[in-house]
Design a protein around this motif. Structure first.
Motif, PDB file in Angstrom:
ATOM      1  N   MET A 324       0.830  -1.210   0.000  1.00 10.19           N
ATOM      2  CA  MET A 324       0.000   0.000   0.000  1.00 10.19           C
ATOM      3  C   MET A 324       0.862   1.257   0.000  1.00 10.19           C
ATOM      4  O   MET A 324       0.548   2.234  -0.667  1.00 10.19           O
ATOM      5  CB  MET A 324      -1.038  -0.018   1.125  1.00 10.19           C
ATOM      6  CG  MET A 324      -0.538  -0.163   2.516  1.00 10.19           C
ATOM      7  SD  MET A 324      -1.884  -0.644   3.649  1.00 10.19           S
ATOM      8  CE  MET A 324      -2.106  -2.363   3.230  1.00 10.19           C
ATOM      9  N   TYR A 330      -3.693   3.703  -3.840  1.00 12.66           N
ATOM     10  CA  TYR A 330      -3.904   3.831  -2.387  1.00 12.66           C
ATOM     11  C   TYR A 330      -3.506   5.228  -1.912  1.00 12.66           C
ATOM     12  O   TYR A 330      -4.224   5.870  -1.146  1.00 12.66           O
ATOM     13  CB  TYR A 330      -3.079   2.767  -1.638  1.00 12.66           C
ATOM     14  CG  TYR A 330      -3.092   2.943  -0.137  1.00 12.66           C
ATOM     15  CD1 TYR A 330      -4.094   2.380   0.635  1.00 12.66           C
ATOM     16  CD2 TYR A 330      -2.104   3.709   0.497  1.00 12.66           C
ATOM     17  CE1 TYR A 330      -4.126   2.560   2.011  1.00 12.66           C
ATOM     18  CE2 TYR A 330      -2.129   3.900   1.870  1.00 12.66           C
ATOM     19  CZ  TYR A 330      -3.138   3.326   2.628  1.00 12.66           C
ATOM     20  OH  TYR A 330      -3.160   3.523   3.976  1.00 12.66           O
ATOM     21  N   GLY A 344      -5.656  -1.126   0.213  1.00 10.81           N
ATOM     22  CA  GLY A 344      -4.503  -1.207  -0.675  1.00 10.81           C
ATOM     23  C   GLY A 344      -4.465  -2.513  -1.445  1.00 10.81           C
ATOM     24  O   GLY A 344      -5.404  -3.314  -1.398  1.00 10.81           O
TER      25      GLY A 344
END
Ligand code: SF4
Lengths: 482, 236
Positions: A324, A330, A344
């Motif tokens: 992430m 993200y 994510g």
């Protein structure tokens, strides 16, 4: 404490991400935090060769463990029982929450002190216990901040990353009795510390997650910086640990490289402040440590990911959060947009198994397939490939060789499917293809300018004036003439 | 546990195992962790002398305060720390290799962790300024302390008091965690709790700002006894 106002659903991913992208403060917070984590990780892996070597060991370790998963769980259970640990299996969140409730009732506990556990977020433990009048108090500083604000984590390692210190200063001055407004981080932390110290001291039950389980010794390993994990597993009389069935490895020595990968990938530290190896409850003659210990092993869809080889690697994850941190999607939409416990790239590949594809079908599309997640993953999970496989599963019926996933083909649209079918026939048959191309190029002025989803953020598609084949033929003719 | 629980647990357990076992998965090779660590440059190149220097540098990077002492004088250094930090109540475990001698050097100032946690809790949480413990090994690669709590030195001793004073012999410093785990053959008998401690408790949960003393000790003081042959003159 209100939690309902912040409950979001993965179904609303697109809507929420649009809102988040339009919020410059939120985007700034995430950009800053992700750059910070990216740099710290990079400093730990200065050259790619060292990383690749260590990652190979990590990947082999996780693959080896998964290939023997039922045997290792058996071995783990036997060793845990020998040590006096109560081992519980939970097929789903309801099972897991029921087990928590039974233990709490047995000990007449109306409060539990919690260390950081993403699996407890996954089963929504706090909410489930609240309806039974049992309070779960988060003790990880980030989680504590979110809890008193009725908010939710937006990152699996740094849960309160979306908040600024001004937000937290204001929150503490409003919510902690006797606290005055200060933006001094040391002072803020010591306020949290003193509130939670009393809770550690008084709680009958401590709850923790697990980073790794070791089958050969019956050990659970916890990785942390704050010491709250140690508190939760040392001070209260009862310790309940919860984790997914996939977290087991065979040997103690196997966790050493995984631990090295985890802390370096997660926060760019060579080690965490504490690496806490717990092997059973308090033994005879010992003066502290829990007298009773429970381990809850949760399935909740993990066996579905395990079933097909093409999804099994998802379970190799050690929850470091590096995917992430490096994900451009993200970083822009933030952790809350996903509406799941795990945001994510890792969330996009695990949530469809935990929650079913129908609610989560947009998540695998939340990727530009740039490949950054797969490159940094410390256990070599081919995240981009798995995202594509999930996209395919969301739009197509199972081909018969594989069992259908829960929610398989839930994003399938009749018109789209028919269009692709027609396309396939057209493009695999030259007697159809040639006249089609001829007509398409001649009638290109008829192409509509409004092309459903495509033109909402792109310019319309239009066939070229002449097909490549025609142009080539023309050029060859020219050459012959010359 | 109640009967319904037993049956629920049985049901869940057998359903999960059924799902796992019905999948034909061929076992994959185990990792060769040993080969990986043996090939590490630190293990290959570094000599044991600069191992201790590296340990010190790494430990300091986690904000461990290091006080080097000789086998004959280390108790005095502890007394110095106690005075400098004006620590009033010190808690230690009875019956360790150093406890009696240290207590004498500190003028019988030590309190002992003799009771069960439930009885000592108020003292531990509210009245103790520092906990003193032994350290099993140091790890040079990361500057970490390996602590194995025992019934003499319970685990809360290195956790609850705001200052942790740890005592380590330099000859007990190993290169890597893996070396400790494998050469000391941990897997054959794990204690209830084994810890790797690197610096005082910390957090970066508020806007990524590093702050010490989150929930565990705010300070970690390491008395490093230079019993390694080459360095007997250290700080003497
Ligand atoms: S998928 Fe890989 S990078 Fe992402 S959290 Fe899991 S282990 Fe870390």
């Amino acid at each position: 404490m209100s939690v309902t106002e912040h409950i979001v659903r993965p179904e609303d991913f697109k809507l929420r991400s649009r809102e988040s992208v339009a919020d410059p403060k939120l985007r700034g917070n995430f950009r800053g935090a992700m750059d910070f984590l990216i740099d710290k990780r990079a400093a730990q892996f200065p050259d790619n060769a060292t990383f690749t070597l260590l990652r190979k060991v990590g990947e082999t370790t996780r693959k080896h463990a998964l290939s023997r998963l039922p045997d290792l769980l058996d071995q783990l259970e036997i060793n845990l029982q020998r040590l006096g640990v109560n081992v519980h299996y939970a097929e789903n969140s309801a099972d897991a929450n029921r087990i928590f409730l039974e233990i709490a009732k047995k000990h007449h506990a109306d409060m539990m002190i919690k260390g950081k556990s993403m699996v407890s977020e996954e089963i929504e433990l706090n909410q489930a216990m609240a309806t039974e009048g049992i309070e779960c108090i988060e003790s990880d500083m980030g989680e504590y901040i979110l809890q008193i604000d009725g908010d939710r984590p937006s990152h699996i390692i740094m849960p309160a990353i979306h908040k600024t210190k001004q937000d937290i200063a204001k929150l503490f001055s409003e919510k902690i009795p006797g606290a005055t407004y200060t933006e001094d981080v040391d002072e803020l932390i010591s306020m949290g510390r003193s509130v939670l110290r009393d809770k550690f001291r008084d709680a009958r039950i401590g709850v923790s997650g697990v980073n790794f389980m070791i089958a050969e010794t019956g050990t659970i390993a916890l990785v942390e910086n704050e010491g709250n994990g140690r508190m939760c597993t040392t001070i209260p009389d009862v310790h309940i640990a919860i984790t997914g069935i996939e977290k087991v490895v065979e040997k103690l020595e196997h966790v050493v490289p995984l631990y090295a990968l985890l802390t370096r990938s997660a926060t760019g530290q060579a080690v965490s402040t504490y690496f806490n190896l717990i092997t059973g409850p308090r033994r005879v003659g010992e003066k502290d440590g829990p007298r009773e210990m429970h381990l809850i092993l949760l399935d909740n869809g993990r066996t579905q990911a395990y079933r097909e080889e093409k999804f099994r690697a998802t379970l190799q994850c050690i929850r470091c959060g590096a995917c992430m941190n490096h994900c451009p999607v993200y970083t822009r939409v933030g952790g809350h947009s996903y509406g799941t416990a795990y945001p994510g790239p890792i969330g996009s590949i695990i949530s469809p198994h935990l929650l079913g594809l129908s609610g989560t079908r947009d998540l695998p599309t939340a990727s530009s397939l740039c490949g950054a997640c797969g490159e940094v993953c410390p256990v070599g999970i081919p995240i981009p490939e798995i995202l594509m496989r999930l996209r395919e599963a969301a739009r197509n019926n199972s081909d018969g060789a594989d069992q259908a996933l829960r929610g398989q083909a839930s994003a399938r649209k009749m018109l789209e499917a028919l269009t692709w079918k027609a396309w396939r026939i057209l493009y695999s048959n030259s007697f159809l293809y040639r006249p089609f191309v001829f007509i398409a190029t001649r009638l290109r002025w008829l192409t509509p300018t409004n092309q459903a989803g495509w033109t909402t953020s792109r310019t319309p598609l239009r066939p070229a004036p002449r097909a490549m084949r025609e142009l080539l033929a023309q050029r060859n003719k020219q050459r012959e003439k010359n | 546990m109640s009967a319904t629980h037993l049956s629920d647990n049985q049901r869940a357990r057998s359903a999960i195992f059924k799902r796992l076992r019905e999948i034909p998965v061929s076992p994959l090779p185990a990792p060769d962790v040993q080969a990986y660590f043996r090939a590490q440059p630190t293990v290959l190149v570094q000599s044991s002398a600069n191992r201790i220097e590296r340990f010190i540098t790494q430990a300091k990077s986690w904000r461990t305060e290091i006080i080097e002492a000789t086998p004959g004088t280390w108790q005095e250094y502890v007394a110095e720390v106690v005075q400098k930090k004006s620590l009033q109540r010190l808690l230690a475990g009875r019956g360790t290799s150093f406890s009696e001698g240290l207590n004498r050097a500190l003028g019988n100032k030590l309190s002992w962790y003799d009771e069960d946690l439930s009885e000592i809790k108020p003292i531990l949480f509210s009245e103790t300024d520092a906990g003193i413990t032994t350290v099993r090994s140091g790890v040079a690669e990361t500057g970490s302390l390996i602590v194995w709590p025992t019934h003499n030195e319970p685990r809360s001793l290195s956790l609850v008091p705001p200052v942790h004073i740890a005592i380590l012999y330099a000859s007990d410093i190993v290169e890597t965690l893996f070396e400790a785990v494998s050469t000391q053959n941990w897997a054959s008998g794990m204690p209830t709790n084994a810890l790797l401690i690197s610096g005082p408790s910390r957090t970066s949960d508020i806007q990524r700002t590093l702050a010490y003393g989150a929930h565990g000790p705010k300070e970690l003081v390491l008395i490093l006894i230079r019993d390694d042959v080459a360095n007997t003159q250290a700080r003497a």
